[in-house]
Motif scaffolding. Structure first.
Motif, PDB file in Angstrom:
ATOM      1  N   ASP A 163      11.609  10.003 -10.933  1.00 12.03           N
ATOM      2  CA  ASP A 163      10.903   9.022 -11.394  1.00 12.03           C
ATOM      3  C   ASP A 163       9.792   9.041 -12.139  1.00 12.03           C
ATOM      4  O   ASP A 163       9.479   8.660 -13.179  1.00 12.03           O
ATOM      5  CB  ASP A 163      10.870   7.799 -10.275  1.00 12.03           C
ATOM      6  N   PHE A 165      10.880  10.707   2.005  1.00 11.53           N
ATOM      7  CA  PHE A 165      10.752  10.365   0.631  1.00 11.53           C
ATOM      8  C   PHE A 165      10.183  11.508  -0.162  1.00 11.53           C
ATOM      9  O   PHE A 165      10.715  11.935  -1.122  1.00 11.53           O
ATOM     10  CB  PHE A 165      10.275   9.203   0.446  1.00 11.53           C
ATOM     11  N   LYS A 213       9.397   2.002  -2.997  1.00  8.89           N
ATOM     12  CA  LYS A 213      10.497   2.706  -2.315  1.00  8.89           C
ATOM     13  C   LYS A 213       9.812   3.041  -0.661  1.00  8.89           C
ATOM     14  O   LYS A 213      10.571   3.140   0.275  1.00  8.89           O
ATOM     15  CB  LYS A 213      11.137   3.744  -2.741  1.00  8.89           C
ATOM     16  N   SER A 247      13.050  12.962  -4.838  1.00  9.16           N
ATOM     17  CA  SER A 247      13.696  11.785  -5.790  1.00  9.16           C
ATOM     18  C   SER A 247      12.438  11.289  -6.485  1.00  9.16           C
ATOM     19  O   SER A 247      12.544  10.804  -7.845  1.00  9.16           O
ATOM     20  CB  SER A 247      14.644  10.858  -5.274  1.00  9.16           C
ATOM     21  N   TRP A 248      11.222  11.099  -6.017  1.00 14.86           N
ATOM     22  CA  TRP A 248       9.978  10.347  -6.724  1.00 14.86           C
ATOM     23  C   TRP A 248       9.635  11.263  -7.703  1.00 14.86           C
ATOM     24  O   TRP A 248       9.387  10.646  -8.965  1.00 14.86           O
ATOM     25  CB  TRP A 248       8.825  10.229  -5.578  1.00 14.86           C
ATOM     26  N   ARG A 249      10.050  12.480  -7.695  1.00 13.10           N
ATOM     27  CA  ARG A 249       9.626  13.419  -8.992  1.00 13.10           C
ATOM     28  C   ARG A 249      10.441  12.896 -10.143  1.00 13.10           C
ATOM     29  O   ARG A 249       9.812  13.293 -11.529  1.00 13.10           O
ATOM     30  CB  ARG A 249       9.769  14.837  -8.669  1.00 13.10           C
ATOM     31  N   ASN A 289       8.526   1.793  -9.593  1.00 12.04           N
ATOM     32  CA  ASN A 289       9.691   2.690  -9.523  1.00 12.04           C
ATOM     33  C   ASN A 289       9.567   3.771  -8.358  1.00 12.04           C
ATOM     34  O   ASN A 289      10.488   4.526  -8.026  1.00 12.04           O
ATOM     35  CB  ASN A 289       9.809   3.338 -10.828  1.00 12.04           C
ATOM     36  N   ILE A 290       8.202   3.956  -8.062  1.00  9.72           N
ATOM     37  CA  ILE A 290       8.171   4.831  -7.025  1.00  9.72           C
ATOM     38  C   ILE A 290       7.580   4.320  -5.577  1.00  9.72           C
ATOM     39  O   ILE A 290       8.226   4.388  -4.460  1.00  9.72           O
ATOM     40  CB  ILE A 290       7.184   6.005  -7.423  1.00  9.72           C
ATOM     41  N   LEU A 315       1.227   9.640  -2.418  1.00  7.12           N
ATOM     42  CA  LEU A 315       2.222   9.696  -1.264  1.00  7.12           C
ATOM     43  C   LEU A 315       2.033  10.524  -0.078  1.00  7.12           C
ATOM     44  O   LEU A 315       2.426  10.112   1.040  1.00  7.12           O
ATOM     45  CB  LEU A 315       3.421  10.325  -1.944  1.00  7.12           C
TER      46      LEU A 315
END
Length: 107
Positions: free
Chosen positions: A30, A21, A94, A26-28, A90-91, A56
């Motif tokens: 978001d 992750f 996941k 992809s978290w960036r 949103n982060i 994270l």
């Protein structure tokens, strides 16, 4: 050891799902969307992204995010609450189980 090496070493010991992750970033996207939603300037966005990244990487517990954002971005409690709800939804949602597992190990 510089911070890049520290990050590399930390990523090596994270659960596989969390590692993937973080690395796929992809978290960036978001985080960027959240930053836009709250009209962060470049400096505030950088601080915000760093705070999310620290959680994270499991250097900071999710429970400290609101206080850290409030301190680093110098914004009021109502906005901080909205931001942290957005980040959780949103982060962090996941990778909730991975973050919980690490948090329990660090207690």
């Amino acid at each position: 050891m510089d911070y890049k090496e520290t990050i590399k070493e930390r990523i090596k010991i994270l659960p596989e799902g969390l590692k993937t992750f973080i690395i796929n970033e992809s978290w960036r996207r978001d985080a960027e969307n959240i930053g836009k939603q709250f009209n962060f300037d470049e400096e505030k966005y950088a601080s915000f992204e760093n705070e999310v990244f620290l959680v994270l990487l499991c250097f900071e517990p999710t429970s400290d995010l609101a206080e850290n954002i409030k301190r680093e971005l110098k914004i009021d409690d109502n906005v901080v609450r909205q931001i942290t709800e957005n980040v959780s939804k949103n982060i962090f949602s996941k990778v909730t189980s991975e973050l919980s597992t690490i948090a329990k190990q660090m207690e």
